[in-house]
Write a protein that holds these residues in place. Structure first.
Motif, PDB file in Angstrom:
ATOM      1  N   ARG A   1     -13.120  -5.154  -5.139  1.00 13.12           N
ATOM      2  CA  ARG A   1     -12.221  -4.428  -4.245  1.00 13.12           C
ATOM      3  C   ARG A   1     -12.710  -4.529  -2.811  1.00 13.12           C
ATOM      4  O   ARG A   1     -13.903  -4.405  -2.540  1.00 13.12           O
ATOM      5  CB  ARG A   1     -12.132  -2.955  -4.667  1.00 13.12           C
TER       6      ARG A   1
ATOM      7  N   GLN B   1      -2.444  -5.468  -0.479  1.00 13.49           N
ATOM      8  CA  GLN B   1      -3.499  -4.616  -1.030  1.00 13.49           C
ATOM      9  C   GLN B   1      -3.826  -5.014  -2.458  1.00 13.49           C
ATOM     10  O   GLN B   1      -2.951  -5.092  -3.320  1.00 13.49           O
ATOM     11  CB  GLN B   1      -3.064  -3.153  -0.981  1.00 13.49           C
ATOM     12  N   GLY B   2      -5.118  -5.295  -2.719  1.00  8.68           N
ATOM     13  CA  GLY B   2      -5.574  -5.618  -4.056  1.00  8.68           C
ATOM     14  C   GLY B   2      -5.429  -7.065  -4.459  1.00  8.68           C
ATOM     15  O   GLY B   2      -5.880  -7.457  -5.545  1.00  8.68           O
TER      16      GLY B   2
ATOM     17  N   SER C   1      -5.981 -11.231  -4.500  1.00 12.19           N
ATOM     18  CA  SER C   1      -7.129 -12.121  -4.308  1.00 12.19           C
ATOM     19  C   SER C   1      -7.124 -12.702  -2.907  1.00 12.19           C
ATOM     20  O   SER C   1      -8.168 -13.086  -2.371  1.00 12.19           O
ATOM     21  CB  SER C   1      -7.102 -13.247  -5.354  1.00 12.19           C
TER      22      SER C   1
ATOM     23  N   ARG D   1     -16.252  -7.258  -0.145  1.00 13.66           N
ATOM     24  CA  ARG D   1     -15.829  -6.861  -1.489  1.00 13.66           C
ATOM     25  C   ARG D   1     -16.994  -6.209  -2.231  1.00 13.66           C
ATOM     26  O   ARG D   1     -18.138  -6.665  -2.136  1.00 13.66           O
ATOM     27  CB  ARG D   1     -15.304  -8.067  -2.262  1.00 13.66           C
TER      28      ARG D   1
ATOM     29  N   GLU E   1      -6.169 -11.020  -0.183  1.00 15.18           N
ATOM     30  CA  GLU E   1      -5.973  -9.890   0.728  1.00 15.18           C
ATOM     31  C   GLU E   1      -6.506 -10.170   2.130  1.00 15.18           C
ATOM     32  O   GLU E   1      -5.931  -9.719   3.126  1.00 15.18           O
ATOM     33  CB  GLU E   1      -6.623  -8.623   0.164  1.00 15.18           C
TER      34      GLU E   1
ATOM     35  N   SER F   1     -16.769  -4.632  -7.945  1.00 16.02           N
ATOM     36  CA  SER F   1     -15.542  -4.783  -8.730  1.00 16.02           C
ATOM     37  C   SER F   1     -14.544  -5.735  -8.070  1.00 16.02           C
ATOM     38  O   SER F   1     -13.475  -5.985  -8.622  1.00 16.02           O
ATOM     39  CB  SER F   1     -14.884  -3.417  -8.936  1.00 16.02           C
TER      40      SER F   1
ATOM     41  N   SER G   1       0.044   7.329  -6.463  1.00 16.88           N
ATOM     42  CA  SER G   1       0.020   5.886  -6.276  1.00 16.88           C
ATOM     43  C   SER G   1       1.312   5.329  -5.687  1.00 16.88           C
ATOM     44  O   SER G   1       1.313   4.252  -5.085  1.00 16.88           O
ATOM     45  CB  SER G   1      -0.266   5.187  -7.614  1.00 16.88           C
TER      46      SER G   1
ATOM     47  N   ALA H   1       0.865  -1.194   0.000  1.00 10.21           N
ATOM     48  CA  ALA H   1       0.000   0.000   0.000  1.00 10.21           C
ATOM     49  C   ALA H   1       0.895   1.236   0.000  1.00 10.21           C
ATOM     50  O   ALA H   1       1.231   1.780   1.052  1.00 10.21           O
ATOM     51  CB  ALA H   1      -0.926  -0.009   1.208  1.00 10.21           C
TER      52      ALA H   1
END
Length: 293
Positions: A187, A113-114, A116, A182, A118, A185, A57, A50
């Motif tokens: 997230r 972070q991000g 599958s 989640r 997580e 999308s 970013s 992160a």
């Protein structure tokens, strides 16, 4: 302070034992300051991948820049200490920035972070024995619970055992609980409603065979007016986390100000919003946060 990366690399290459030596001679202090409050700067985000702050970013990707910001924050009056992973704390030890500070080791950073996986937030950072060996003052762990993910049970169990191991060593552990899910999308989102935060606090408070050394690290709810009712769910001492603030720094300060008046709330653990404020003035951001205490 200007960080000399070459010197850090030289020490790490030729005298890696210097890190343990610095930890052994580090001057320590009680967890809480004289007024019973706690102000901790958090910098354990990079180890979970992160690196972003606001629209940047890769804001935390430059390690020398991050260390300089941390050293500046730690030098400000009223800042009690830092929360970070081993790589960052080792650098700060070599820089002499942890003298007389409270040091929290970050314990689980496996939920990248991000990813599958997580929510499979395994303990890939400091172990209880590491925190004890290095003479650090506490540990911190992240507990995200998704009612639709059976894997959350594994996270709960491993968290409970970490709480047990820290209590056995009489070391405080800061548990950061969320009810998460989640979105469309895929997230992962943390639910900051009053009901969700209340449930997360109730669940986290009951983990392990003893709560004697458990602290809570909690967010301010979506509606700050709900915090009094939410924090009534536990008698464990708590600190507020900063989270993503964006450009509305003043709004964040006001949310924290109100919640800091509640009887179980003992302080703040804030990272990106103080280290990377929108106006770039780290010292002013830190001083304002300290003033809230």
């Amino acid at each position: 302070m200007t960080v000399d990366v070459s010197e850090l690399v030289r020490i790490r290459s030729h005298r890696p034992e210097a890190i343990a030596e610095a930890a052994a001679r580090r001057s320590r202090r009680p967890l809480l300051n004289d007024n019973g409050r706690l102000m901790i700067v958090a910098a354990d985000h990079p180890a979970r991948g992160a690196l972003g702050v606001g629209g940047r970013s890769m804001a935390m990707a430059n390690r020398a820049d991050l260390l300089e910001r941390l050293c500046l924050a730690l030098s400000r009056p009223g800042v009690d200490g830092v929360l970070a992973t081993a790589d960052i704390l080792d650098d700060l030890l070599l820089l002499g920035a942890l003298e007389g500070k409270v040091v929290l080791g970050s314990m689980n950073r496996g939920g990248l972070q991000g990813a599958s996986f997580e929510l499979d937030d395994r303990f890939t950072g400091h172990r209880p024995e590491d925190i004890e060996r290095l003479g650090f003052d506490a540990g911190k762990l992240l507990l995200r619970i998704d009612y639709d993910d059976p894997g959350s049970l594994t996270t709960l169990e491993s968290t409970a055992r970490a709480v047990d191991a820290m209590a056995a060593r009489r070391l405080p552990v800061f548990v950061e609980p969320f009810i998460s899910r989640r979105d469309e999308s895929g997230r992962l989102r943390n639910d900051l409603s009053a009901e969700a935060v209340t449930k997360s606090i109730a669940i986290a408070s009951g983990l392990g065979g003893s709560s004697a050394y458990t602290w809570l690290k909690v967010p301010v709810t979506a509606n700050p007016d709900d915090m009094a009712e939410v924090m009534a769910a536990s008698t464990l001492p708590a600190v507020l986390l900063g989270g993503e603030v964006g450009d509305d720094q003043d709004g964040a300060y006001e949310k924290w100000r109100g919640a800091l008046q509640l009887p179980t709330v003992r302080g703040l653990v804030v990272g990106r919003s103080l280290l990377y404020p929108a106006d770039g003035d780290v010292a002013a951001a830190v001083d304002t946060a300290v003033g809230l205490l």
